[in-house]
Design a protein around this motif. Structure first.
Motif, mmCIF file in Angstrom:
data_model
loop_
_atom_site.group_PDB
_atom_site.id
_atom_site.type_symbol
_atom_site.label_atom_id
_atom_site.label_comp_id
_atom_site.label_asym_id
_atom_site.label_seq_id
_atom_site.Cartn_x
_atom_site.Cartn_y
_atom_site.Cartn_z
ATOM 1 N N PHE A 195 0.784 -1.265 0.129
ATOM 2 C CA PHE A 195 -0.221 0.161 -0.049
ATOM 3 C C PHE A 195 0.881 1.238 -0.029
ATOM 4 N N TYR A 196 2.086 1.026 0.644
ATOM 5 C CA TYR A 196 2.829 2.293 0.676
ATOM 6 C C TYR A 196 3.089 3.305 -0.647
ATOM 7 N N PRO A 197 3.437 2.579 -1.726
ATOM 8 C CA PRO A 197 3.593 3.346 -2.906
ATOM 9 C C PRO A 197 2.307 4.027 -3.401
ATOM 10 N N LEU A 198 1.064 3.686 -3.061
ATOM 11 C CA LEU A 198 0.105 4.262 -3.269
ATOM 12 C C LEU A 198 -0.307 5.450 -2.812
ATOM 13 N N VAL A 199 -0.012 5.506 -1.491
ATOM 14 C CA VAL A 199 -0.268 6.814 -0.553
ATOM 15 C C VAL A 199 0.933 7.325 -0.053
ATOM 16 N N ALA A 200 2.008 7.144 -0.582
ATOM 17 C CA ALA A 200 3.257 7.492 0.045
ATOM 18 C C ALA A 200 3.472 9.154 0.262
ATOM 19 N N ASN A 201 2.709 9.853 -0.472
ATOM 20 C CA ASN A 201 2.766 11.391 -0.597
ATOM 21 C C ASN A 201 1.667 11.815 0.484
ATOM 22 N N ASN A 202 0.909 10.957 1.017
ATOM 23 C CA ASN A 202 -0.148 11.366 2.069
ATOM 24 C C ASN A 202 0.290 11.681 3.348
ATOM 25 N N ALA A 203 0.422 12.986 3.953
ATOM 26 C CA ALA A 203 1.010 13.086 5.391
ATOM 27 C C ALA A 203 0.208 12.365 6.421
ATOM 28 N N ARG A 204 -0.767 11.920 6.131
ATOM 29 C CA ARG A 204 -1.875 11.241 7.188
ATOM 30 C C ARG A 204 -1.476 9.842 7.141
ATOM 31 N N ALA A 205 -0.740 9.389 6.340
ATOM 32 C CA ALA A 205 -0.500 7.905 6.254
ATOM 33 C C ALA A 205 1.103 7.627 6.545
ATOM 34 N N GLY A 206 1.121 6.905 7.950
ATOM 35 C CA GLY A 206 2.299 6.426 8.552
ATOM 36 C C GLY A 206 2.376 5.000 8.403
ATOM 37 N N PHE A 207 3.662 4.412 8.175
ATOM 38 C CA PHE A 207 3.990 3.239 7.855
ATOM 39 C C PHE A 207 4.940 2.536 8.801
ATOM 40 N N LEU A 208 4.948 1.526 9.425
ATOM 41 C CA LEU A 208 5.762 1.000 10.783
ATOM 42 C C LEU A 208 5.945 -0.476 9.936
ATOM 43 N N PRO A 209 7.529 -0.395 9.821
ATOM 44 C CA PRO A 209 7.957 -2.060 9.193
ATOM 45 C C PRO A 209 8.248 -2.912 10.348
ATOM 46 N N GLY A 210 8.351 -4.181 10.023
ATOM 47 C CA GLY A 210 8.782 -5.250 11.057
ATOM 48 C C GLY A 210 7.770 -5.442 12.124
ATOM 49 N N ILE A 211 6.402 -5.123 11.760
ATOM 50 C CA ILE A 211 5.283 -5.567 12.779
ATOM 51 C C ILE A 211 4.765 -6.889 12.408
ATOM 52 N N GLU A 212 4.986 -8.189 13.186
ATOM 53 C CA GLU A 212 4.459 -9.238 12.806
ATOM 54 C C GLU A 212 3.500 -9.825 14.081
ATOM 55 N N PRO A 213 2.370 -10.726 13.605
ATOM 56 C CA PRO A 213 1.829 -11.189 14.956
ATOM 57 C C PRO A 213 2.600 -11.938 16.026
ATOM 58 N N SER A 214 1.997 -11.699 16.979
ATOM 59 C CA SER A 214 2.679 -12.036 18.278
ATOM 60 C C SER A 214 1.636 -12.798 19.314
ATOM 61 N N ALA A 215 2.107 -13.756 20.034
ATOM 62 C CA ALA A 215 1.466 -14.412 20.901
ATOM 63 C C ALA A 215 1.219 -13.565 22.255
ATOM 64 N N ILE A 216 2.205 -12.595 22.355
ATOM 65 C CA ILE A 216 2.206 -11.597 23.542
ATOM 66 C C ILE A 216 0.875 -10.964 23.337
ATOM 67 N N ALA A 217 0.474 -10.210 22.077
ATOM 68 C CA ALA A 217 -0.453 -9.522 22.100
ATOM 69 C C ALA A 217 -1.748 -10.453 22.183
ATOM 70 N N VAL A 218 -1.727 -11.424 21.625
ATOM 71 C CA VAL A 218 -2.850 -12.541 21.586
ATOM 72 C C VAL A 218 -3.228 -12.576 23.253
ATOM 73 N N GLY A 219 -2.226 -12.940 24.068
ATOM 74 C CA GLY A 219 -2.269 -13.085 25.234
ATOM 75 C C GLY A 219 -2.996 -12.108 26.249
ATOM 76 N N ALA A 220 -2.480 -10.779 25.821
ATOM 77 C CA ALA A 220 -3.023 -9.481 26.596
ATOM 78 C C ALA A 220 -4.398 -9.473 26.175
ATOM 79 N N LEU A 221 -4.826 -9.718 25.205
ATOM 80 C CA LEU A 221 -6.359 -9.699 24.781
ATOM 81 C C LEU A 221 -7.195 -10.698 25.195
ATOM 82 N N GLY A 222 -6.481 -11.973 25.348
ATOM 83 C CA GLY A 222 -7.123 -13.175 25.788
ATOM 84 C C GLY A 222 -7.408 -13.135 27.133
ATOM 85 N N VAL A 223 -6.529 -12.522 27.935
ATOM 86 C CA VAL A 223 -6.596 -12.389 29.592
ATOM 87 C C VAL A 223 -7.889 -11.484 29.723
#
Length: 235
Positions: A174-202
């Motif tokens: 999606f980045y090349p399509l909206v790279a010039n939009n100041a409201r669009a921020g991109f965070l690399p390297g974010i992958e699913p984690s059992a830590i977040a699953v557990g936090a919501l699971g609790v």
């Protein structure tokens, strides 16, 4: 008395497991393996090693939370089968946590002034399609999980009024399509984690939002199509 929530995240190439205390959500331990197609052979090993390393046993587990999808069809099936097997064997509850919502929670937790953004996890669904949703910093759903074909107009209405953070395996498309939009921020390297699953699971455990172990199926979002090889079809 069992005091732990065991969380399984198998929706992506990362195989991840975690332990949290159900009383207060404290993280006890986490382990992950980043090997393609390793879930079926390594998931149970990761669980056993994590329990051993934290000086616990399966008898200390009060419930199992599993990443519900969307994501890899095979990965989700493996996670669901493992979670259901553990719940049957231990006679404990099963919790299902949205993969997209857990990704958003993961990012919002570590974002400065998180209320300033909407959170848009994107999981690659091949070609120019992604599985996506929109959440506020507190987890409130703005856009329900949906398959989305990416072009210059995708999410334009939301970007016109809000700052959005994009992340996950599909965000790079999606980045090349909206790279010039100041409201669009991109965070690399974010992958699913059992830590977040557990936090919501609790939180789900404390609300007693349990699944029917016998009938639970992952949330694939799109129907899975299979084909029969020609030599098996008599062609």
């Amino acid at each position: 008395m069992p005091t732990l929530l065991l969380s399984l995240e198998t929706s992506s190439p990362v195989c991840s497991v975690a332990l949290h205390r159900v009383a207060d959500g404290t993280l006890v331990g986490q382990s992950e393996l980043r090997l393609e197609k390793s879930h079926s052979s390594h998931l149970s090993v990761l669980v056993n090693q994590l329990l051993e390393n934290t000086l616990h046993t399966l008898q200390d587990v009060a419930a199992v939370a599993v990443s519900d999808g969307p994501g890899s069809y095979t990965g989700l099936r493996i996670g669901a089968a493992a979670a259901k097997g553990l719940c049957y064997a231990l006679d404990i509850p099963l919790l299902a946590v949205s993969t997209l919502q857990s990704l958003a929670h993961q990012v919002a937790t570590y974002t400065a002034q998180p209320e300033q953004y909407l959170y848009c996890p994107m999981l690659d669904a091949r070609r120019m399609e992604v599985y996506t949703a929109l959440y506020r910093h507190d987890g409130a759903e703005v856009l329900a999980p949906t398959p989305l074909v990416l072009d210059e107009t995708a999410l334009a209405e939301h970007l016109a009024h809000h700052s959005l953070l994009f992340f996950g395996s599909g965000a790079t498309k999606f980045y090349p399509l909206v790279a010039n939009n100041a409201r669009a921020g991109f965070l690399p390297g974010i992958e699913p984690s059992a830590i977040a699953v557990g936090a919501l699971g609790v939180a789900a455990y404390q609300r007693q939002e349990f699944q029917n172990v016998a009938y639970y199926e992952p949330f694939y979002l799109k129907e899975v199509y299979t084909t029969t090889p020609k030599n098996k079809a008599g062609l």
